[in-house]
Design an enzyme around this catalytic site. Structure first.
Site, PDB file in Angstrom:
ATOM      1  CG  PHE A   7      43.732  27.987  46.242  1.00 37.39           C
ATOM      2  CD1 PHE A   7      43.143  27.294  45.197  1.00 37.39           C
ATOM      3  CD2 PHE A   7      43.010  28.190  47.398  1.00 37.39           C
ATOM      4  CE1 PHE A   7      41.848  26.816  45.311  1.00 37.39           C
ATOM      5  CE2 PHE A   7      41.709  27.718  47.517  1.00 37.39           C
ATOM      6  CZ  PHE A   7      41.129  27.037  46.471  1.00 37.39           C
ATOM      7  CD1 TRP A  52      46.226  34.839  43.766  1.00 37.07           C
ATOM      8  CD2 TRP A  52      44.833  33.745  45.112  1.00 37.07           C
ATOM      9  NE1 TRP A  52      46.939  34.464  44.873  1.00 37.07           N
ATOM     10  CE2 TRP A  52      46.101  33.789  45.718  1.00 37.07           C
ATOM     11  CE3 TRP A  52      43.795  33.103  45.788  1.00 37.07           C
ATOM     12  CZ2 TRP A  52      46.370  33.219  46.965  1.00 37.07           C
ATOM     13  CZ3 TRP A  52      44.057  32.523  47.025  1.00 37.07           C
ATOM     14  CH2 TRP A  52      45.329  32.591  47.601  1.00 37.07           C
ATOM     15  CG  HIS A  53      40.483  31.565  45.429  1.00 43.01           C
ATOM     16  ND1 HIS A  53      40.290  32.919  45.322  1.00 43.01           N
ATOM     17  CD2 HIS A  53      40.576  31.313  46.757  1.00 43.01           C
ATOM     18  CE1 HIS A  53      40.244  33.454  46.535  1.00 43.01           C
ATOM     19  NE2 HIS A  53      40.427  32.503  47.420  1.00 43.01           N
ATOM     20  N   GLY A  54      41.909  29.466  41.565  1.00 41.92           N
ATOM     21  CA  GLY A  54      42.104  28.250  40.797  1.00 41.92           C
ATOM     22  C   GLY A  54      41.803  28.460  39.334  1.00 41.92           C
TER      23      GLY A  54
END
Lengths: 484, 312
Positions: free
Chosen positions: A484, A324-326
């Site tokens: 993000f 999700w973060h990257g």
């Protein structure tokens, strides 16, 4: 438009003035227009994505509510596919093409990542999920729903709101309230201090070291790793405080996103205190639907089968959280490491309890708690190395060199990008910020009584304002979580 | 309460000019010199005037007296140069306009900074500038703390305050050259020979910074045409080992500047000097400053031969 800039200060002043000057029935539409303007300051075309997500989920919500049986599930699936399809196209397509080494003939366009796409996608998905589960009614007012997706204080970096919290508030705009104004300003000011006085100062040293980790001693790398822990907390919680504060001034209460995560006694507790709106999102929409800890109606520990299922659930949640973060292996590794911490923590709990008892720590619960806090922070700091490093090679170089610290290289701290005064100030400001955070959560009786007096409160506010003026960095450093 | 405090800080800041760091005092003094038209003696005609603009590297690295002496032999009549390097400054068009308005324009200007990388921002685009204008005393606590820490080593508060006053006088006497002594933490204001930093990139050649583009360049070009100025894009300096050596002649930059006859590129992108010539990781000590100035003078003199655009 960043929160820590002059244009945002002017924009917010104008928005607040007009918002409260307007009759209540127009305020929502005005805030929606202001929110779209706020987003379009980054990119005009990408407002189309926000509008698309809004329309898809608005229609899906009503369709889910009106449908019965399998059709409801089909509408939910369609909505989720659209939302995550957009997220995948913009954020992950290139990553998966490169990681899976798909043929070069498969041309994947490289779009610029829309600011905050992960945040508003997750917020929109939580709405359709909650309508499907019957937790909230489908919203029939498009303006209110559009504002729920795009409310400017939290649209680009959270907190990820739930429809049950924000939508009812959007239906009833609050009148101007001076107590809320002061409380909102106080929260936003504290966020600004964390961002401009600590995070942006720490960033100079962290960037300098991470640019060339091989050029620094182990002690210096520990300092940089520790400072990144501080930077990311002050940066992200600073952003969240400004979001919560500005929303409160406008009359809306947002979710609290941080509860002193670096005072956690285990990594599991860390995740109950860090980025709470995301971790509860994963809990409610991924972990529990997968079976959570009570897999197949049995609690973990009942037999090996359920324990393995729980391990898989944890692994899935943390790998997704990393992703999700990257779209990068470093984020996946960061998520995987946290998942491993949780599993290892659960597995070794009886052993650690016995060990603590044998060491005599059971007799001294406060010392035991402090030991646990230190160990948790060490684990979290090591994991942040993956989060911050530009690639896996740099992360492993950093970790390798962290293993041989020594203290001889600490003098480099004063030549790592910051002048001597600023570096010394930073080293003093870090404990000061965490001390204030602790006192805000656990005020001793005398302080709580003194705080009731204006003669005590106002000088503190003035000191806070001048702390930003005197020691703040104003070079428009982006908030880390904007990517993000 | 905020307003009362503002007033208190402002009064303190106005009345204690010499508690500021040396570089900041020097910056303010240079602005005052510019404002009051005191850069050049009236007897020096514009054709003999040279100004070098830049940041703190120029401030500490260019010694006008050394430059004048070095180029005197190669020219008739000699030159009179002034160091207008200011800490953290990267834009000079407004200074040149100011010099024109106050009849202090030189005929030759030496520049070291990459304007295209630092396009001037509109006021609302520069938060530091907004805060600086609203709170001119922004650095007062920092200055007071450092002043208090350093004063005992300089014979007490009063002596140290007077020292600040003397520093400005010395800087004006040296025509803008200023050695940032307070920033050096090394014996004899000299880095050890094996000095290096983790951020050093000894294998990297820095990208040629001068590109004829951007608002600042357009403005400089326009001023050059309007006032018949000639600009020399001269090299800055780094420590040996901080970067790989630059090619002897910045041919890429010179190529880019070909269409601009009022701009000359006489040498490399930067010089490298051994650490012993530095007082801190960034700035030259007086010995290094003399060396750098002589190198610049040599380049300009060679440039005169090569291009016919040298100093008179």
């Amino acid at each position: 438009m960043l929160f820590n800039t002059t244009p945002f200060a002017l924009f917010f002043l104008v928005v607040v003035a007009i918002h409260f000057a307007l009759p209540a029935r127009f305020r929502g539409w005005f805030l929606l227009a202001a929110s779209y303007y706020f987003y379009m300051c980054w990119s005009i075309p990408y407002i189309g994505i926000i509008v698309a997500i809004t329309l898809i989920d608005f229609v899906a919500g009503i369709a889910i509510e009106n449908a019965r049986g399998g059709t409801r599930r089909a509408y939910l699936a369609a909505s989720i596919c659209c939302n995550f399809g957009l997220l995948f196209a913009f954020k992950y397509a290139v990553f998966f093409t490169e990681t899976l080494r798909l043929p070069a003939t498969l041309h994947v366009p490289q779009w610029v990542l829309p600011v905050g796409i992960s945040f508003h996608t997750f917020q929109a998905v939580s709405y359709t999920f909650d309508v499907y589960r019957g937790k909230v009614p489908a919203e029939r007012n498009l303006g209110v729903y559009a504002l729920y997706v795009a409310f400017f204080p939290q649209m680009v970096a959270g907190p990820i709101e739930r429809p049950g919290n924000l939508i009812p508030q959007l239906h009833r705009p609050a009148p101007f309230n001076s107590a809320r104004l002061i409380s909102g300003l106080r929260t936003a000011l504290w966020g600004l201090i964390k961002k401009t006085v600590v995070a942006d100062l720490a960033a100079t040293v962290v960037n300098s070291v991470y640019r060339n980790p091989a050029g620094y001693s182990g002690a210096m790398l520990w300092l940089a790793a520790g400072l990144f822990s501080v930077q990311i907390y002050c940066d992200f919680s600073g952003y969240s405080d400004i979001a919560v504060g500005t929303a409160r001034i406008l009359g809306y209460d947002l979710t609290i996103n941080f509860r002193q995560p670096y005072f956690a006694r285990s990594t599991a507790e860390f995740w109950r205190r860090w980025h709470i709106s995301l971790s509860t999102w994963f809990r409610d929409y991924v972990y529990i639907p997968l079976g959570g800890k009570h897999v197949g109606g049995k609690h973990v520990g009942g037999n090996h089968g359920t324990a393995w299922r729980w391990c898989i659930n944890i692994a899935v949640v943390f790998l997704l959280s990393g992703l999700w973060h990257g779209a990068s292996l470093t984020f996946v590794a960061w998520g995987a490491l946290h998942g491993a911490y949780i599993l290892f923590g659960a597995w070794t709990r009886p052993l650690r309890t016995r060990l603590a008892a044998q060491c005599g720590l059971g007799e001294f619960p406060r010392i035991h708690a402090k030991v646990q806090i230190v160990v948790t922070n060490l684990l979290v700091t090591v994991a942040w190395v993956f989060f911050r490093a530009p690639d896996m090679t740099a992360a492993f170089t950093m970790l390798q060199r962290l293993m041989a610290p020594g203290f001889s290289g600490l003098a480099e701290a004063f030549t790592a990008g910051l002048p001597q005064f600023e570096m010394s100030f930073l080293l003093l400001a870090v404990p000061a910020v965490f001390g204030v955070e602790y006192l805000r959560q656990n005020p001793p009786l005398g302080l709580a009584t003194a705080w009731e007096r204006r003669g005590f409160r106002w000088p503190v506010y003035a000191a806070a304002v001048y702390t930003v003026v005197f020691f703040g960095v104003f070079n428009r450093m982006e908030f880390i979580y904007f990517q993000f | 309460m905020l307003a009362v405090l503002w007033l208190g800080f402002y009064v303190a800041w106005r009345n204690l000019p010499y508690v500021r760091s040396g570089a900041e005092t020097v910056y303010a003094a240079k602005e005052a010199q510019e404002r009051e038209g005191r850069l050049f003696p009236a007897s020096v005609p514009p054709s003999r005037r040279v100004v070098v603009f830049g940041n703190s590297k120029v401030l500490t690295g260019f010694v006008p007296a050394v430059f004048d002496a070095a180029v005197f032999d190669t020219s008739a009549g000699g030159v009179f140069s002034v160091n207008m390097g200011k800490p953290d400054e990267a834009h000079f068009a407004k200074d040149i306009e100011f010099l024109a308005r106050s009849h202090q324009l030189p005929s030759r200007i030496l520049l070291t900074l990459p304007w295209s990388k630092t396009t001037p921002k509109p006021l609302l685009g520069d938060d530091a500038s907004v805060v600086g204008r609203l709170f001119p005393f922004k650095r007062l606590p920092r200055d007071l703390i450092l002043f208090s820490a350093l004063a005992p080593r300089h014979g007490g508060f009063l002596n140290f305050y007077r020292f600040g006053e003397t520093t400005v006088g010395q800087m004006e006497h040296d025509r803008g050259w200023y050695f940032i002594e307070g920033q050096s933490h090394y014996a004899g204001a000299r880095l050890p020979d094996d000095f290096h930093l983790g951020s050093d990139r000894p294998n990297a050649v820095d990208d040629p910074a001068f590109v004829p583009a951007g608002a600042e360049f357009e403005q400089l070009n326009m001023l050059a045409e309007r006032y018949q100025l000639h600009f020399y894009l001269v090299p800055s300096y780094h420590r040996t080992g901080e970067l790989a050596p630059s090619p002897l002649f910045a041919s890429t930059v010179a190529e880019r500047m070909k269409g601009y006859p009022r701009f000359t590129v006489p040498g490399p992108n930067y010089f490298l000097f051994p650490p012993r010539y530095f007082s801190d990781p960034v700035h030259l000590n007086p010995q290094g400053a003399r060396l750098y100035t002589q190198e610049l003078a040599r380049l300009i003199a060679t440039g005169a031969t090569l291009t016919g655009q040298g100093l008179p």
